[in-house]
Design a protein around this motif. Sequence first.
Motif, PDB file in Angstrom:
ATOM      1  N   LEU A  79      21.355  20.655 -17.541  1.00 43.41           N
ATOM      2  CA  LEU A  79      22.690  21.244 -17.677  1.00 43.41           C
ATOM      3  C   LEU A  79      22.694  22.770 -17.630  1.00 43.41           C
ATOM      4  O   LEU A  79      23.625  23.359 -17.081  1.00 43.41           O
ATOM      5  N   PRO A  80      21.677  23.461 -18.178  1.00 42.80           N
ATOM      6  CA  PRO A  80      21.680  24.924 -18.087  1.00 42.80           C
ATOM      7  C   PRO A  80      21.770  25.441 -16.650  1.00 42.80           C
ATOM      8  O   PRO A  80      22.325  26.515 -16.405  1.00 42.80           O
ATOM      9  N   GLU A  81      21.279  24.668 -15.683  1.00 38.77           N
ATOM     10  CA  GLU A  81      21.365  25.062 -14.280  1.00 38.77           C
ATOM     11  C   GLU A  81      22.811  25.100 -13.786  1.00 38.77           C
ATOM     12  O   GLU A  81      23.111  25.765 -12.795  1.00 38.77           O
ATOM     13  N   LEU A  82      23.685  24.384 -14.466  1.00 41.07           N
ATOM     14  CA  LEU A  82      25.087  24.303 -14.055  1.00 41.07           C
ATOM     15  C   LEU A  82      26.003  25.205 -14.876  1.00 41.07           C
ATOM     16  O   LEU A  82      27.201  25.261 -14.628  1.00 41.07           O
ATOM     17  N   GLU A  83      25.448  25.888 -15.843  1.00 40.59           N
ATOM     18  CA  GLU A  83      26.260  26.692 -16.767  1.00 40.59           C
ATOM     19  C   GLU A  83      27.163  27.682 -16.030  1.00 40.59           C
ATOM     20  O   GLU A  83      28.311  27.890 -16.422  1.00 40.59           O
ATOM     21  N   SER A  84      26.677  28.267 -14.949  1.00 42.70           N
ATOM     22  CA  SER A  84      27.489  29.241 -14.204  1.00 42.70           C
ATOM     23  C   SER A  84      28.671  28.578 -13.485  1.00 42.70           C
ATOM     24  O   SER A  84      29.562  29.266 -13.000  1.00 42.70           O
ATOM     25  N   ALA A  85      28.688  27.250 -13.426  1.00 42.55           N
ATOM     26  CA  ALA A  85      29.773  26.524 -12.756  1.00 42.55           C
ATOM     27  C   ALA A  85      30.839  26.037 -13.728  1.00 42.55           C
ATOM     28  O   ALA A  85      31.719  25.277 -13.336  1.00 42.55           O
ATOM     29  N   LYS A  86      30.795  26.478 -14.970  1.00 45.09           N
ATOM     30  CA  LYS A  86      31.759  25.992 -15.978  1.00 45.09           C
ATOM     31  C   LYS A  86      33.207  26.266 -15.591  1.00 45.09           C
ATOM     32  O   LYS A  86      34.105  25.518 -15.960  1.00 45.09           O
ATOM     33  N   GLU A  87      33.449  27.338 -14.855  1.00 44.38           N
ATOM     34  CA  GLU A  87      34.823  27.679 -14.464  1.00 44.38           C
ATOM     35  C   GLU A  87      35.209  27.060 -13.122  1.00 44.38           C
ATOM     36  O   GLU A  87      36.334  27.212 -12.677  1.00 44.38           O
ATOM     37  N   LYS A  88      34.276  26.381 -12.479  1.00 42.26           N
ATOM     38  CA  LYS A  88      34.525  25.771 -11.173  1.00 42.26           C
ATOM     39  C   LYS A  88      34.766  24.274 -11.338  1.00 42.26           C
ATOM     40  O   LYS A  88      34.490  23.698 -12.387  1.00 42.26           O
ATOM     41  N   THR A  89      35.235  23.662 -10.271  1.00 46.93           N
ATOM     42  CA  THR A  89      35.316  22.210 -10.223  1.00 46.93           C
ATOM     43  C   THR A  89      33.994  21.691  -9.693  1.00 46.93           C
ATOM     44  O   THR A  89      33.471  22.204  -8.710  1.00 46.93           O
ATOM     45  N   ILE A  90      33.441  20.678 -10.358  1.00 43.54           N
ATOM     46  CA  ILE A  90      32.225  20.027  -9.889  1.00 43.54           C
ATOM     47  C   ILE A  90      32.624  18.670  -9.318  1.00 43.54           C
ATOM     48  O   ILE A  90      33.220  17.851 -10.011  1.00 43.54           O
ATOM     49  N   LEU A  91      32.326  18.477  -8.040  1.00 43.93           N
ATOM     50  CA  LEU A  91      32.569  17.194  -7.385  1.00 43.93           C
ATOM     51  C   LEU A  91      31.265  16.412  -7.427  1.00 43.93           C
ATOM     52  O   LEU A  91      30.279  16.798  -6.807  1.00 43.93           O
ATOM     53  N   VAL A  92      31.252  15.327  -8.191  1.00 40.33           N
ATOM     54  CA  VAL A  92      30.045  14.534  -8.429  1.00 40.33           C
ATOM     55  C   VAL A  92      30.095  13.278  -7.567  1.00 40.33           C
ATOM     56  O   VAL A  92      31.136  12.638  -7.451  1.00 40.33           O
ATOM     57  N   TYR A  93      28.941  12.934  -6.976  1.00 45.50           N
ATOM     58  CA  TYR A  93      28.871  11.677  -6.243  1.00 45.50           C
ATOM     59  C   TYR A  93      27.474  11.078  -6.306  1.00 45.50           C
ATOM     60  O   TYR A  93      26.501  11.756  -6.612  1.00 45.50           O
ATOM     61  N   CYS A  94      27.422   9.774  -6.030  1.00 46.81           N
ATOM     62  CA  CYS A  94      26.154   9.039  -5.961  1.00 46.81           C
ATOM     63  C   CYS A  94      26.247   8.111  -4.758  1.00 46.81           C
ATOM     64  O   CYS A  94      26.927   8.427  -3.791  1.00 46.81           O
ATOM     65  N   ARG A  95      25.607   6.975  -4.810  1.00 45.58           N
ATOM     66  CA  ARG A  95      25.659   6.039  -3.681  1.00 45.58           C
ATOM     67  C   ARG A  95      26.983   5.275  -3.660  1.00 45.58           C
ATOM     68  O   ARG A  95      27.660   5.228  -2.653  1.00 45.58           O
TER      69      ARG A  95
END
Length: 135
Positions: A79-95
């Motif tokens: 999660l620390p790798e994503l900390e800079s994206a807290k103000e952005k939208t994260i589009l999550v996907y898998c298979r």
Amino acid sequence: MTTQKYLTVLIVSVVVLMTGCTKAQSSDVLISPNEASTLIEKDSTVLLLDVRTLAEFNSEAGHIKNAILIPVGELEDRLPELESAKEKTILVYCRSGHRSGIASNILIKHGFKVRDLQGGINHWNAAKLPVVLEN
């Protein structure tokens, strides 16, 4: 009804209610492949997060351009790798959408703004949207 049967029924009821609430929360963030494609086109700050395995990421199904790979099993630790994206939208996907639902719940719990690609890369491909294929 015996005390043991009562407790069993009570526990099962609580689990069913909790599962239903989790799914309802997840459905609020679901986005169709076409809606996701439009979101990506209109908002260059969207972070694309693929939560499959490395083998799946590099498979014939491909991955969405500019997606970063963090397998769902590693997400909490990374999660620390994503900390800079807290103000952005994260589009999550898998298979197919199962693991991205789990990942979405983890991210939401940690304060991220999330959209979950309904049906995963399978539905993205079925919609004939572009993917990156590793050679």
